[in-house]
Design a protein around this motif. Structure first.
Motif, PDB file in Angstrom:
ATOM      1  N   SER A 454      44.313 -55.302   0.403  1.00  0.00           N
ATOM      2  CA  SER A 454      44.259 -54.372   1.543  1.00  0.00           C
ATOM      3  C   SER A 454      45.305 -54.639   2.620  1.00  0.00           C
ATOM      4  CB  SER A 454      42.870 -54.434   2.185  1.00  0.00           C
ATOM      5  OG  SER A 454      42.670 -55.731   2.759  1.00  0.00           O
ATOM      6  N   LYS A 455      45.979 -55.777   2.533  1.00  0.00           N
ATOM      7  CA  LYS A 455      46.955 -56.174   3.568  1.00  0.00           C
ATOM      8  C   LYS A 455      46.310 -56.201   4.958  1.00  0.00           C
ATOM      9  CE  LYS A 455      50.047 -56.017   0.307  1.00  0.00           C
ATOM     10  NZ  LYS A 455      50.511 -57.272  -0.346  1.00  0.00           N
ATOM     11  N   ALA A 456      45.043 -56.627   5.020  1.00  0.00           N
ATOM     12  CA  ALA A 456      44.320 -56.619   6.301  1.00  0.00           C
ATOM     13  C   ALA A 456      44.738 -57.750   7.225  1.00  0.00           C
ATOM     14  CB  ALA A 456      42.812 -56.698   6.033  1.00  0.00           C
ATOM     15  N   GLY A 457      45.307 -58.821   6.681  1.00  0.00           N
ATOM     16  CA  GLY A 457      45.750 -59.934   7.515  1.00  0.00           C
ATOM     17  C   GLY A 457      44.626 -60.793   8.050  1.00  0.00           C
ATOM     18  N   TYR A 458      43.480 -60.830   7.335  1.00  0.00           N
ATOM     19  CA  TYR A 458      42.336 -61.599   7.826  1.00  0.00           C
ATOM     20  C   TYR A 458      42.597 -63.106   7.816  1.00  0.00           C
ATOM     21  CZ  TYR A 458      39.412 -57.383   7.656  1.00  0.00           C
ATOM     22  OH  TYR A 458      38.876 -56.140   7.870  1.00  0.00           O
ATOM     23  N   THR A 459      43.319 -63.590   6.805  1.00  0.00           N
ATOM     24  CA  THR A 459      43.585 -65.039   6.720  1.00  0.00           C
ATOM     25  C   THR A 459      44.431 -65.496   7.910  1.00  0.00           C
ATOM     26  OG1 THR A 459      43.551 -64.844   4.305  1.00  0.00           O
ATOM     27  CG2 THR A 459      44.456 -66.863   5.229  1.00  0.00           C
ATOM     28  N   ASP A 460      45.498 -64.754   8.240  1.00  0.00           N
ATOM     29  CA  ASP A 460      46.330 -65.098   9.397  1.00  0.00           C
ATOM     30  C   ASP A 460      45.534 -64.980  10.693  1.00  0.00           C
ATOM     31  OD1 ASP A 460      48.471 -65.534   7.732  1.00  0.00           O
ATOM     32  OD2 ASP A 460      49.364 -63.557   8.045  1.00  0.00           O
ATOM     33  N   THR A 461      44.700 -63.966  10.771  1.00  0.00           N
ATOM     34  CA  THR A 461      43.890 -63.772  11.982  1.00  0.00           C
ATOM     35  C   THR A 461      42.962 -64.954  12.190  1.00  0.00           C
ATOM     36  OG1 THR A 461      43.965 -61.385  11.698  1.00  0.00           O
ATOM     37  CG2 THR A 461      42.225 -62.259  13.103  1.00  0.00           C
ATOM     38  N   LEU A 479      50.098 -63.300  16.692  1.00  0.00           N
ATOM     39  CA  LEU A 479      50.032 -62.285  15.632  1.00  0.00           C
ATOM     40  C   LEU A 479      50.765 -60.998  16.005  1.00  0.00           C
ATOM     41  CD1 LEU A 479      46.254 -62.766  14.766  1.00  0.00           C
ATOM     42  CD2 LEU A 479      48.174 -63.335  13.264  1.00  0.00           C
ATOM     43  N   ARG A 480      51.177 -60.928  17.277  1.00  0.00           N
ATOM     44  CA  ARG A 480      51.855 -59.734  17.804  1.00  0.00           C
ATOM     45  C   ARG A 480      50.965 -58.491  17.686  1.00  0.00           C
ATOM     46  NH1 ARG A 480      58.130 -60.547  15.665  1.00  0.00           N
ATOM     47  NH2 ARG A 480      58.442 -62.592  16.657  1.00  0.00           N
ATOM     48  N   ILE A 481      49.713 -58.668  18.062  1.00  0.00           N
ATOM     49  CA  ILE A 481      48.763 -57.555  18.076  1.00  0.00           C
ATOM     50  C   ILE A 481      48.034 -57.572  19.413  1.00  0.00           C
ATOM     51  CG2 ILE A 481      48.442 -57.536  15.568  1.00  0.00           C
ATOM     52  CD1 ILE A 481      45.829 -59.068  15.974  1.00  0.00           C
ATOM     53  N   HIS A 482      47.283 -56.521  19.705  1.00  0.00           N
ATOM     54  CA  HIS A 482      46.507 -56.442  20.941  1.00  0.00           C
ATOM     55  C   HIS A 482      45.252 -57.310  20.802  1.00  0.00           C
ATOM     56  CE1 HIS A 482      44.103 -54.713  24.216  1.00  0.00           C
ATOM     57  NE2 HIS A 482      45.282 -54.293  24.714  1.00  0.00           N
ATOM     58  N   PRO A 483      44.760 -57.936  21.876  1.00  0.00           N
ATOM     59  CA  PRO A 483      43.542 -58.752  21.797  1.00  0.00           C
ATOM     60  C   PRO A 483      42.352 -57.976  21.237  1.00  0.00           C
ATOM     61  CG  PRO A 483      44.665 -59.189  23.864  1.00  0.00           C
ATOM     62  CD  PRO A 483      45.393 -58.059  23.214  1.00  0.00           C
ATOM     63  N   ASN A 484      42.246 -56.687  21.552  1.00  0.00           N
ATOM     64  CA  ASN A 484      41.139 -55.904  21.002  1.00  0.00           C
ATOM     65  C   ASN A 484      41.249 -55.774  19.483  1.00  0.00           C
ATOM     66  OD1 ASN A 484      40.043 -55.526  23.527  1.00  0.00           O
ATOM     67  ND2 ASN A 484      40.991 -53.520  23.849  1.00  0.00           N
ATOM     68  N   THR A 485      42.499 -55.683  18.979  1.00  0.00           N
ATOM     69  CA  THR A 485      42.694 -55.641  17.527  1.00  0.00           C
ATOM     70  C   THR A 485      42.252 -56.951  16.895  1.00  0.00           C
ATOM     71  OG1 THR A 485      44.585 -54.167  17.855  1.00  0.00           O
ATOM     72  CG2 THR A 485      44.387 -55.225  15.713  1.00  0.00           C
ATOM     73  N   LEU A 486      42.542 -58.058  17.584  1.00  0.00           N
ATOM     74  CA  LEU A 486      42.117 -59.363  17.101  1.00  0.00           C
ATOM     75  C   LEU A 486      40.587 -59.419  16.992  1.00  0.00           C
ATOM     76  CD1 LEU A 486      42.897 -62.436  16.492  1.00  0.00           C
ATOM     77  CD2 LEU A 486      42.331 -62.821  18.885  1.00  0.00           C
ATOM     78  N   ARG A 487      39.917 -58.985  18.060  1.00  0.00           N
ATOM     79  CA  ARG A 487      38.443 -59.025  18.060  1.00  0.00           C
ATOM     80  C   ARG A 487      37.886 -58.135  16.942  1.00  0.00           C
ATOM     81  NH1 ARG A 487      39.761 -58.558  23.674  1.00  0.00           N
ATOM     82  NH2 ARG A 487      39.360 -60.529  24.777  1.00  0.00           N
ATOM     83  N   TYR A 488      38.487 -56.984  16.720  1.00  0.00           N
ATOM     84  CA  TYR A 488      38.048 -56.075  15.669  1.00  0.00           C
ATOM     85  C   TYR A 488      38.185 -56.735  14.291  1.00  0.00           C
ATOM     86  CZ  TYR A 488      38.111 -52.108  12.457  1.00  0.00           C
ATOM     87  OH  TYR A 488      37.862 -51.266  11.390  1.00  0.00           O
ATOM     88  N   ARG A 489      39.340 -57.396  14.070  1.00  0.00           N
ATOM     89  CA  ARG A 489      39.552 -58.049  12.785  1.00  0.00           C
ATOM     90  C   ARG A 489      38.539 -59.173  12.561  1.00  0.00           C
ATOM     91  NH1 ARG A 489      46.062 -59.100  12.000  1.00  0.00           N
ATOM     92  NH2 ARG A 489      46.763 -56.909  11.968  1.00  0.00           N
ATOM     93  N   MET A 490      38.255 -59.922  13.631  1.00  0.00           N
ATOM     94  CA  MET A 490      37.296 -61.019  13.495  1.00  0.00           C
ATOM     95  C   MET A 490      35.915 -60.485  13.118  1.00  0.00           C
ATOM     96  SD  MET A 490      38.745 -63.913  13.735  1.00  0.00           S
ATOM     97  CE  MET A 490      37.258 -64.904  13.812  1.00  0.00           C
ATOM     98  N   ARG A 491      35.483 -59.361  13.710  1.00  0.00           N
ATOM     99  CA  ARG A 491      34.187 -58.782  13.347  1.00  0.00           C
ATOM    100  C   ARG A 491      34.180 -58.367  11.881  1.00  0.00           C
ATOM    101  NH1 ARG A 491      34.654 -56.005  18.295  1.00  0.00           N
ATOM    102  NH2 ARG A 491      35.149 -54.071  17.193  1.00  0.00           N
ATOM    103  N   LYS A 492      35.253 -57.722  11.430  1.00  0.00           N
ATOM    104  CA  LYS A 492      35.328 -57.230  10.064  1.00  0.00           C
ATOM    105  C   LYS A 492      35.339 -58.370   9.036  1.00  0.00           C
ATOM    106  CE  LYS A 492      35.257 -52.796  10.506  1.00  0.00           C
ATOM    107  NZ  LYS A 492      34.140 -52.015   9.873  1.00  0.00           N
ATOM    108  N   LEU A 493      36.104 -59.458   9.341  1.00  0.00           N
ATOM    109  CA  LEU A 493      36.174 -60.548   8.366  1.00  0.00           C
ATOM    110  C   LEU A 493      34.851 -61.301   8.284  1.00  0.00           C
ATOM    111  CD1 LEU A 493      36.641 -63.788   9.416  1.00  0.00           C
ATOM    112  CD2 LEU A 493      38.729 -62.779  10.308  1.00  0.00           C
TER     113      LEU A 493
END
Length: 520
Positions: A454-461, A479-493
């Motif tokens: 999926s190229k979700a980038g969960y491992t790097d996150t 990660l060069r992303i917004h903090p809200n994107t980081l929080r979203y990825r953490m919930r999903k992983l």
């Protein structure tokens, strides 16, 4: 014994002028630069270069301190050198005072003086031991007498091997050639455009080059050949066209110089091979430290092993690039490092000090080396300082640190083992963890498999979240992303895999696994 007067005479009045030389001056041992604002630590017989001395008061104090520590002479530039206060201080202290030509480069003077000291020491040793190898500088003086003109003897790369003491006829090109130990590039280009080197390669007996518009005086040039091989050339500075008899006498001297160059080359090659083998023994921990110090001229102080990688060539090209780099570094630091090649890498042993010829100076020279036409800029790593008998450890450390640069784990071009300890600790730990296959344990494999599809980038996150505990903004910046994107990825992983990130052991295990993936 090398006297102050012999050094001045050999360098010549174009560059040095003796204002005062006491009859009982000590023998010259080495060249030392008086650092600006630093304490003066000298050895008996040192030539002290007043590089940062600008006023007569400072110069007089330098003269006094140098004499107190047994120095042979102090070298200063005008107008300070000729000030009455300075000359009185030198006379009272009983130390030689030498004036350096104002346009002389201090860095080049260090190189030239050390070359002259080596030549005079070799001459003295040859006279004492009657080895029969002769002295190329004395031969240059003899040829100068034959042709009645100042002479330089050069190799096929236009590097100066020796030059005559007489300086009665000179020009800026000759001064620059002697100072830089080779014909300057701009002067070289002018001679090349006149076909000089083409004529040399064809074996012309003598070549006359008229005066040039920039003030360069005429030259009489003769190739030095033996058995059809071009070994070098001799250059005489003349006032104008010379007679056939004089040109023939100059050419007749070439076979004598050729024999000397062949003997010198054979001797130098043998010495170089012996020194290289001894240095390899030092690097591999199988050489006698006392023998190494004596034969490689290593001082009794901590040294570092520096490994240098030159990229962009292969075979003979790569070897030539390494030798060319060593030559440039030698010119940059005023002294050729003790160096050898092993496995396509250049290894140098340098004192761990900030002064002339030390690691700090070599590091600066390495950091300023440009990229080659066929590859990138050289990479270099230095091991920790140690005694001569422990340099095999420093060599192993330098190799390990270079491995980090090769793998582009570190962004630097030049690094020391001491500075890279965090990267080394992570790399060693990661290598051990990877060998134990720790990354295959637990739910991390599911995250990595999901990322591949999926190229979700969960491992790097997860890695950056664990590296910046409690600081999502810093993790997001990495990660060069917004903090809200980081929080979203953490919930999903966390929905994808069961991880109790409140458990410190879970976090520690995960970071161990992720470090093994990143750093091994």
């Amino acid at each position: 014994m090398v006297s102050v007067r012999s050094v001045v005479d050999r360098v010549g009045p174009t560059l040095l002028h003796a204002l005062q030389v006491p009859d009982d001056s000590p023998a010259v041992a080495d060249v030392v630069i008086a650092e600006p604002g630093g304490g003066l630590t000298l050895a008996a017989g040192d030539l002290v270069l007043g590089v940062a001395t600008t006023g007569p008061e400072d110069a007089a104090e330098l003269v006094k301190q140098s004499a107190e520590q047994g120095a042979a002479a102090v070298l200063l530039k005008p107008p300070v050198a000729a000030k009455t206060q300075v000359k009185r201080a030198a006379k009272a202290a009983g130390i030689a005072l030498i004036q350096v030509h104002a346009a002389t480069s201090w860095a080049q003077l260090v190189w030239l003086l050390r070359t002259v000291l080596d030549a005079l020491a070799d001459e003295s040793e040859n006279l004492e031991n009657d080895t029969g190898s002769g002295d190329l500088f004395r031969l240059a003086d003899a040829v100068a007498s034959v042709v009645d003109a100042p002479v330089t003897i050069e190799d096929t790369n236009s590097r100066v091997l020796a030059y005559s003491a007489r300086q009665d006829l000179t020009d800026p090109a000759r001064v620059a050639t002697i100072m830089g130990r080779r014909i300057p590039d701009d002067v070289l280009a002018r001679f090349r455009s006149r076909g000089v080197f083409r004529e040399l390669s064809r074996g012309r007996q003598t070549i006359f080059v008229p005066a040039q518009r920039d003030g360069t005086l005429p030259r009489l040039i003769v190739p030095i050949r033996m058995g059809g091989e071009l070994l070098g050339s001799m250059w005489a500075v003349v006032a104008g066209p010379v007679s056939d008899e004089r040109a023939a006498a100059f050419a007749d001297a070439a076979p004598v110089v050729a024999l000397h160059l062949l003997r010198r080359r054979a001797y130098t090659d043998a010495q170089r091979r012996a020194s290289a083998e001894l240095l390899r023994g030092v690097l591999e921990g199988r050489a006698n430290p006392r023998k190494a110090m004596a034969e490689l001229d290593l001082s009794d102080e901590p040294h570092r092993v520096v490994v240098i990688e030159v990229t962009g060539g292969d075979g003979r090209d790569a070897e030539g690039m390494r030798l060319a780099l060593l030559e440039r570094l030698s010119q940059g630091i005023g002294r050729r490092p003790v160096a050898t090649e092993l496995g396509g890498l250049l290894y140098a042993v340098v004192p761990d000090r900030a002064g002339s010829g030390g690691w700090a100076e070599l590091r600066d020279a390495l950091a300023t080396q440009p990229a080659s036409r066929r590859g990138g800029a050289p990479r270099a790593a230095a091991g920790s300082p140690g005694e001569i008998g422990d340099l095999s450890t420093s060599r192993a450390q330098a190799d390990e640190a270079l491995g980090l640069l090769r793998a582009e784990i570190l962004d630097e071009r030049v690094i020391t083992f001491d500075e890279a300890w965090t990267a080394l600790a992570l790399h060693r730990g990661a290598t051990a963890a990877a060998a134990a296959k720790v990354a295959e344990l637990g739910p991390l494999g599911a995250l990595r498999a999901h990322d591949e599809t999926s190229k979700a980038g969960y491992t790097d996150t997860l890695y950056e979240w664990l590296r910046h505990p409690g600081d999502p903004r810093a993790a997001a910046r990495e990660l060069r992303i917004h903090p809200n994107t980081l929080r979203y990825r953490m919930r999903k992983l966390l929905e994808l895999v069961p991880l109790d990130l409140d458990d410190p052991d879970v976090r520690l295990a995960l970071i161990t696994q992720l470090v093994a993936l990143r750093w091994s």
